[in-house]
Enzyme design. Structure first.
Site, PDB file in Angstrom:
ATOM      1  N   MET A   1     -78.395  65.783  67.520  1.00 25.56           N
ATOM      2  CA  MET A   1     -79.703  66.078  68.106  1.00 25.56           C
ATOM      3  C   MET A   1     -80.443  64.758  68.278  1.00 25.56           C
ATOM      4  O   MET A   1     -80.708  64.055  67.297  1.00 25.56           O
ATOM      5  CB  MET A   1     -80.477  67.031  67.190  1.00 25.56           C
ATOM      6  CG  MET A   1     -81.847  67.420  67.670  1.00 25.56           C
ATOM      7  SD  MET A   1     -82.525  68.834  66.755  1.00 25.56           S
ATOM      8  CE  MET A   1     -82.506  68.234  65.070  1.00 25.56           C
TER       9      MET A   1
ATOM     10  N   ARG B   1     -84.172  73.717  60.642  1.00 31.29           N
ATOM     11  CA  ARG B   1     -85.194  73.845  59.604  1.00 31.29           C
ATOM     12  C   ARG B   1     -84.772  74.813  58.506  1.00 31.29           C
ATOM     13  O   ARG B   1     -85.038  74.565  57.326  1.00 31.29           O
ATOM     14  CB  ARG B   1     -86.518  74.268  60.245  1.00 31.29           C
ATOM     15  CG  ARG B   1     -87.186  73.129  60.989  1.00 31.29           C
ATOM     16  CD  ARG B   1     -88.367  73.540  61.844  1.00 31.29           C
ATOM     17  NE  ARG B   1     -88.977  72.362  62.451  1.00 31.29           N
ATOM     18  CZ  ARG B   1     -89.931  72.383  63.350  1.00 31.29           C
ATOM     19  NH1 ARG B   1     -90.415  73.545  63.780  1.00 31.29           N
ATOM     20  NH2 ARG B   1     -90.423  71.266  63.845  1.00 31.29           N
TER      21      ARG B   1
ATOM     22  N   TYR C   1     -87.751  65.057  57.399  1.00 29.78           N
ATOM     23  CA  TYR C   1     -87.097  65.286  58.691  1.00 29.78           C
ATOM     24  C   TYR C   1     -87.110  66.750  59.122  1.00 29.78           C
ATOM     25  O   TYR C   1     -87.454  67.632  58.364  1.00 29.78           O
ATOM     26  CB  TYR C   1     -85.707  64.666  58.746  1.00 29.78           C
ATOM     27  CG  TYR C   1     -84.569  65.195  57.900  1.00 29.78           C
ATOM     28  CD1 TYR C   1     -84.617  66.366  57.176  1.00 29.78           C
ATOM     29  CD2 TYR C   1     -83.374  64.465  57.870  1.00 29.78           C
ATOM     30  CE1 TYR C   1     -83.536  66.805  56.447  1.00 29.78           C
ATOM     31  CE2 TYR C   1     -82.282  64.901  57.142  1.00 29.78           C
ATOM     32  CZ  TYR C   1     -82.363  66.068  56.437  1.00 29.78           C
ATOM     33  OH  TYR C   1     -81.280  66.495  55.715  1.00 29.78           O
ATOM     34  N   GLU C   2     -86.758  66.935  60.400  1.00 30.88           N
ATOM     35  CA  GLU C   2     -86.844  68.233  61.085  1.00 30.88           C
ATOM     36  C   GLU C   2     -88.266  68.795  61.069  1.00 30.88           C
ATOM     37  O   GLU C   2     -88.493  69.992  60.914  1.00 30.88           O
ATOM     38  CB  GLU C   2     -85.868  69.252  60.469  1.00 30.88           C
ATOM     39  CG  GLU C   2     -84.427  68.816  60.497  1.00 30.88           C
ATOM     40  CD  GLU C   2     -83.948  68.362  61.871  1.00 30.88           C
ATOM     41  OE1 GLU C   2     -84.525  68.801  62.885  1.00 30.88           O
ATOM     42  OE2 GLU C   2     -83.019  67.548  61.926  1.00 30.88           O
ATOM     43  N   GLY C   3     -89.238  67.906  61.231  1.00 35.46           N
ATOM     44  CA  GLY C   3     -90.647  68.284  61.191  1.00 35.46           C
ATOM     45  C   GLY C   3     -91.167  68.124  59.777  1.00 35.46           C
ATOM     46  O   GLY C   3     -90.751  68.854  58.878  1.00 35.46           O
TER      47      GLY C   3
END
Length: 567
Positions: A158, A289, A429-431
């Site tokens: 990604m 997530r 990470y991932e928001g």
């Protein structure tokens, strides 16, 4: 340091999540699930776990020719893992996947990440790529790439982040140019790309966010492209790994800075529609997530196991009520408190992750459209709770594990310091968890006009009422509902954003506490009866009430927080 897959605890979490879900999400019997988990646990403990200290001491390497070499044993273990069918567990059946429920994949993902998070990151990103391509790509791209992604012969990545564009993708600069043959040319740099280059698979399928030259400004002008390392004709695409990041943890996982288009443009193909890339990418990110939440559970579990083992063996001082000159430290009240806190937080995080996975299963497998819609809304609400809570407690539990070990915990040889270093990326990470909280208070609380949240809190109140008569526990649910209403009335305001993080923790604690209460009821007469009951009592009485009290305190001083100017 050995790892024992917590199969009974995982099965209890799966059964609890099913009880909370509106529909049954899978067709497998409990014996089928137990057999799959047993095999997954065996592979995790025997094949993957020995790699964990190796990957920490011997990180990935980038040579002058741009080739990345993973730590010793990585490639062989990954190939054996794929050959055993683990990569295809939830893959679409039309591309040789097994089509099994997400909840089962989450259970197995916990085992892989407890054994070695650095190793397990590779298939985690592939799973997200499979889902994004399955949902949004053309039939031609599906047929060309999904078979080998599902098998694990090829891996996925990604590519979002750029040096000037982290969480704010509106500043993204990577360019896409239309080509005459219907493909696109991708030009630009990306950073923090997990497994962007490695030697475990013969091809790497990059999903890249880029902006067309005539695209609207901001996030509305971002498109998603499939950009393979190796093109369909066997030639190497115009992309390369520039460097590897030197990280605090997960040393065995190559985190790459990637360059696309040094020689005219990397060839890529559009996924979905032009300028609608974020819609496609969020399919991948939502999957990621949940799996990051599972990583949090995994590292917390591993750290907890290590702390319990050490506390049983280490003798220091005479514990109250004991005659030994030196008692095992597990008998000292403060150590017992720390161990209970670790175990109940880990169990709570597992409950949240499994509840999210079960809701996702129901959103696909429920019988009616209305049931699927409601399940999807529930999964959407639970995702930021699971991601934020599980990743936060992974850091907390790993830190407490070091404390239980005392000075030996600060020494790398015991292994627990690695769990802390590895876990520290999870809230980022991932928001980031702050972004999860903003998403919660500005969007997720308002789903279905607030009906999804109301249903979740009503279910929590019912469950806690059946488990405990303690008024403070039931009042905590009422307090959470009142705080949620206050935030819903002021969505996006400075007030709501200032208190979003503590409220997110409080709501997660309420939902997790209810699931632990339900698990304690389900566990009666079972081998886990005492453990499940203790976890529920301790968590509800300490963690749940503390989290709700902290959120109320944050709300009471929110105006001061907003008004303060920090230069």
């Amino acid at each position: 340091m050995t790892y024992t897959p917590p199969i009974p605890q995982v099965l209890l979490a799966m059964q609890t999540a099913e009880r909370f879900a509106a529909t049954q999400s899978g067709e497998l019997s409990i014996d089928d699930v137990r057999a799959i988990l047993s095999e997954a646990g065996r592979f995790a403990s025997e094949r993957i776990a020995p790699l964990n200290p190796v990957g920490d001491r011997i990180p990935t390497n980038l040579d002058e020719g741009g080739k990345v070499t993973t730590p010793p044993g990585w490639r062989e273990t990954y190939q054996a893992w794929c050959e055993a069918g683990w990569n295809s567990l939830t893959g679409p059946t039309e591309y040789a996947g097994q089509g099994l429920p997400t909840s089962l994949a989450v259970a197995c993902t916990e085992f892989w990440n407890s054994s070695s998070m650095a190793f397990a990151l590779c298939p985690l990103l592939t799973a997200g790529a499979i889902e994004a391509i399955s949902e949004h790509a053309s039939q031609e791209l599906k047929d060309r790439y999904l078979h080998k992604l599902v098998s694990g012969e090829w891996t996925g990545t990604m590519n979002l982040t750029e040096p000037q564009s982290g969480s704010d993708l509106s500043n993204l600069r990577c360019k896409a140019q239309r080509a005459d043959d219907g493909s696109y040319r991708i030009i630009g740099n990306k950073i923090f790309i997990t497994y962007g280059e490695h030697d475990c698979s013969s091809n790497i399928v990059h999903l890249v966010l880029a902006r067309l030259e005539d695209a609207p400004a901001g996030t509305r002008g971002i498109s998603l492209f499939l950009v393979p390392k190796t093109l369909p004709d066997g030639s190497h695409n115009d992309l390369r790994c520039l460097s590897l990041e030197h990280k605090l943890g997960v040393h065995g996982s190559p985190t790459c800075a990637m360059a696309f288009g040094d020689n005219g443009g990397a060839r890529g193909w559009l996924i979905g529609e032009e300028n609608r890339g974020l819609n496609c990418m969020f399919t991948m990110m939502n999957n990621a997530r949940l799996l990051v939440a599972t990583q949090g559970v995994a590292l917390a579990e591993r750290a907890t196991q290590a702390a319990f083992a050490y506390a049983r063996e280490r003798r220091q001082g005479r514990a109250p009520g004991n005659d030994e000159i030196a008692s095992p430290i597990i008998r000292h009240p403060d150590v017992k408190r720390m161990l209970l806190e670790m175990r109940c937080k880990t169990s709570a995080a597992r409950m949240l992750s499994m509840a999210t996975a079960s809701a996702l299963d129901s959103s696909v497998r429920a019988q009616t459209e209305d049931e699927r819609r409601r399940a999807h809304a529930r999964a959407s609400l639970l995702t930021p709770l699971a991601k934020s809570y599980s990743s936060d407690i992974a850091v907390e539990v790993a830190s407490t594990a070091i404390q239980v070990h005392g000075g030996m915990g600060y020494i790398e040889e015991t292994g627990v310091a690695q769990y802390y270093r590895d876990a520290r990326i999870l809230p980022i990470y991932e928001g980031t968890n702050g972004i999860q909280a903003i998403d919660l208070v500005t969007r997720k609380l308002l789903l279905e006009g607030g009906e999804t949240l109301s249903q979740v809190l009503e279910s929590c109140h019912r469950t806690l009422s059946a488990f405990t008569t303690e008024p403070s526990a039931l009042q905590a649910v009422t307090d959470a509902a009142e705080m949620a209403k206050m935030l819903c009335d002021r969505p996006g305001s400075q007030f709501s954003l200032a208190v979003a993080v503590p409220f997110q923790r409080a709501l997660a604690a309420v939902v997790a506490g209810a699931h632990l209460g339900e698990a304690a009821v389900l566990g009666r007469g079972d081998a886990l009866e005492a453990e499940a009951a203790t976890n529920a009592r301790f968590f509800i009485g300490v963690e749940l009430l503390s989290a709700v009290a902290a959120a109320k305190a944050a709300i009471s001083c929110a105006d001061a927080t907003v008004s303060i100017e920090l230069a």
